[in-house]
Design an enzyme around this catalytic site. Structure first.
Site, mmCIF file in Angstrom:
data_model
loop_
_atom_site.group_PDB
_atom_site.id
_atom_site.type_symbol
_atom_site.label_atom_id
_atom_site.label_comp_id
_atom_site.label_asym_id
_atom_site.label_seq_id
_atom_site.Cartn_x
_atom_site.Cartn_y
_atom_site.Cartn_z
ATOM 1 N N HIS A 12 0.863 -1.192 0.000
ATOM 2 C CA HIS A 12 0.000 0.000 0.000
ATOM 3 C C HIS A 12 0.894 1.235 0.000
ATOM 4 O O HIS A 12 1.438 1.612 1.031
ATOM 5 C CB HIS A 12 -0.913 0.016 1.221
ATOM 6 C CG HIS A 12 -1.887 1.159 1.237
ATOM 7 N ND1 HIS A 12 -3.209 0.993 1.559
ATOM 8 C CD2 HIS A 12 -1.742 2.478 0.962
ATOM 9 C CE1 HIS A 12 -3.840 2.153 1.493
ATOM 10 N NE2 HIS A 12 -2.953 3.084 1.124
ATOM 11 N N HIS A 14 1.618 5.325 -1.728
ATOM 12 C CA HIS A 14 1.268 6.501 -2.520
ATOM 13 C C HIS A 14 2.551 7.093 -3.094
ATOM 14 O O HIS A 14 3.445 7.501 -2.338
ATOM 15 C CB HIS A 14 0.560 7.545 -1.654
ATOM 16 C CG HIS A 14 -0.754 7.077 -1.109
ATOM 17 N ND1 HIS A 14 -1.939 7.221 -1.803
ATOM 18 C CD2 HIS A 14 -1.064 6.447 0.049
ATOM 19 C CE1 HIS A 14 -2.931 6.705 -1.087
ATOM 20 N NE2 HIS A 14 -2.420 6.221 0.045
ATOM 21 N N LYS A 98 -9.162 -0.515 -6.086
ATOM 22 C CA LYS A 98 -9.257 0.145 -4.781
ATOM 23 C C LYS A 98 -10.628 0.769 -4.573
ATOM 24 O O LYS A 98 -11.105 1.544 -5.397
ATOM 25 C CB LYS A 98 -8.178 1.231 -4.667
ATOM 26 C CG LYS A 98 -8.156 1.969 -3.328
ATOM 27 C CD LYS A 98 -7.787 1.043 -2.171
ATOM 28 C CE LYS A 98 -7.821 1.764 -0.825
ATOM 29 N NZ LYS A 98 -6.607 2.526 -0.565
ATOM 30 N N HIS A 136 -10.626 0.876 1.575
ATOM 31 C CA HIS A 136 -10.431 1.869 2.632
ATOM 32 C C HIS A 136 -11.637 1.679 3.546
ATOM 33 O O HIS A 136 -12.747 2.102 3.226
ATOM 34 C CB HIS A 136 -10.396 3.282 2.046
ATOM 35 C CG HIS A 136 -10.181 4.339 3.086
ATOM 36 N ND1 HIS A 136 -9.019 5.070 3.184
ATOM 37 C CD2 HIS A 136 -10.980 4.780 4.095
ATOM 38 C CE1 HIS A 136 -9.111 5.916 4.202
ATOM 39 N NE2 HIS A 136 -10.295 5.753 4.768
ATOM 40 N N HIS A 174 -4.804 -0.701 5.830
ATOM 41 C CA HIS A 174 -4.387 0.113 6.986
ATOM 42 C C HIS A 174 -5.355 -0.001 8.179
ATOM 43 O O HIS A 174 -5.937 0.978 8.620
ATOM 44 C CB HIS A 174 -4.193 1.575 6.599
ATOM 45 C CG HIS A 174 -5.250 2.178 5.714
ATOM 46 N ND1 HIS A 174 -6.603 2.083 5.949
ATOM 47 C CD2 HIS A 174 -5.121 2.917 4.586
ATOM 48 C CE1 HIS A 174 -7.262 2.724 4.997
ATOM 49 N NE2 HIS A 174 -6.393 3.238 4.168
ATOM 50 N N ASP A 248 1.266 2.661 3.551
ATOM 51 C CA ASP A 248 0.394 3.819 3.304
ATOM 52 C C ASP A 248 1.216 5.107 3.362
ATOM 53 O O ASP A 248 0.714 6.168 3.747
ATOM 54 C CB ASP A 248 -0.765 3.876 4.310
ATOM 55 C CG ASP A 248 -1.864 4.870 3.889
ATOM 56 O OD1 ASP A 248 -1.924 5.229 2.709
ATOM 57 O OD2 ASP A 248 -2.641 5.288 4.770
#
Length: 348
Positions: A12, A14, A98, A136, A174, A248
């Protein structure tokens, strides 16, 4: 003292785009072999063609000596078609889809408003294509307390989803609560797993306020009570194969964090492996670290484990107070603090 591990992956991550991508990518590529790359750009990555183009931009930004592999994802929307899932699978570049409930986190305004009413055909095609759904796990109903959104999501969305589509692979991203840890551990659904971040293993919600408001500890899902942190640590260090590394890591410029309406996201990529080692050492579970960082993730995704190695050396070092780039500074997690474990080299 040294600890040699199979090179880990980040399930995970970004990476952003443009100058920010070029700035932060080397931090992840120096430690991780692969990473599941989040699709919440502006505009979001909603098609296979966009995912392939984004992948190409990541590969072009890599250091010349890097073997890092970006594993792309699609951003689920109310209007996505089942055919897009077929295209994604055929591409060989897209590894998951996602789910962002609309309004749940950064750049989630284009997310799903009605999962079962508008996305069921896509989810059914994902089962056919063996394409995992990454969730999420928070509801966005404004009547639900911020600290209860994960618990309510499990009861109202995740449980019904698993019951309706028992063959769908699902990763609860997460996780932040004892409720989530317990649900993942106790769920007989073998196709359910969870990623866990460094911050939710090391920080509780006091970390947002001690010594004044701490914007660089603000992330979504928000940090929870100490009892929740302890429950997550216990679950992750238990040896269960249902949990794996997902940082994350979410970079934002300092000026966007330290503002009247600061961005959510903690930048952990440069120190993540050191932080996970800290967690497992303090729990007396260093022997279980490698499975969490390097085995459970690829096994769940049906991918081969990495063959290269990475070594952590136990030697105190100080986390940089910030990383400076032409566009501004990025402040990492644990900025200026001393850590005990430091990655020192890769080997084949």
């Amino acid at each position: 003292m040294q600890l040699t591990l199979t090179q880990p992956d980040d399930w995970h991550l970004h990476l952003r785009d443009g100058d920010l991508l070029k700035a932060v990518l080397p931090h992840s590529a120096s430690t991780f072999g692969r990473a599941i790359v989040m699709p919440n750009l502006k505009p979001p990555i909603t098609t296979t063609a966009a995912a392939v183009a984004y992948r190409d931009s990541i590969l072009k930004a890599l250091p010349s000596n890097s073997n890092f592999i970006p594993l792309m994802t699609l951003y689920l929307t109310d209007t996505m078609s089942p055919n897009e899932i077929k295209l994604a699978r055929k591409s060989g570049a897209v590894y998951a889809v996602k789910l962002y409930p609309a309004g749940a986190t950064t750049n989630s305004q284009d997310g799903v408003t009605d999962l079962f009413g508008k996305c069921l055909p896509v989810l059914e095609e994902m089962v056919e294509q063996d394409m995992p759904l990454l969730v999420h796990g928070e509801v966005t109903n404004p009547d639900v307390d911020m600290f209860d959104r994960e618990k309510v999501f499990i009861e109202t969305v995740l449980k019904p989803l698993i019951e309706r589509l028992p063959k769908l692979k699902v990763v609860m991203e997460h996780i932040t609560t004892a409720n989530a840890a317990k649900f993942v551990l106790s769920c007989e659904h073998a196709l359910l797993a969870a990623t866990v971040t460094p911050q939710h293993l090391l920080l509780n919600r006091n970390s947002l306020f001690q010594g004044g408001l701490q914007p660089h500890n603000y992330c979504l899902p928000v940090l929870k009570r100490e009892t929740h942190r302890q429950a997550i640590v216990s679950a992750v260090t238990s040896g269960s194969k249902k949990f794996f590394l997902g940082t994350d890591s979410a970079p934002h410029e300092r000026r966007r964090k330290e503002s009247s309406c600061g961005c959510a996201g903690i930048y952990s990529a440069p120190i993540a492996l050191s932080l996970y080692a800290k967690v497992f050492e303090e729990a007396g579970a260093l022997d279980k670290l490698e499975a969490f960082t390097s085995f459970n993730g690829p096994d769940f995704y049906g991918l081969p484990r990495n063959t290269s190695k990475i070594t952590l050396q136990k030697a105190p070092w100080q986390v940089p107070k910030s990383f400076t780039f032409p566009f501004g500074d990025i402040v990492p997690m644990f900025a200026g603090e001393t850590l005990e474990w430091q990655p020192c080299f890769n080997s084949d």
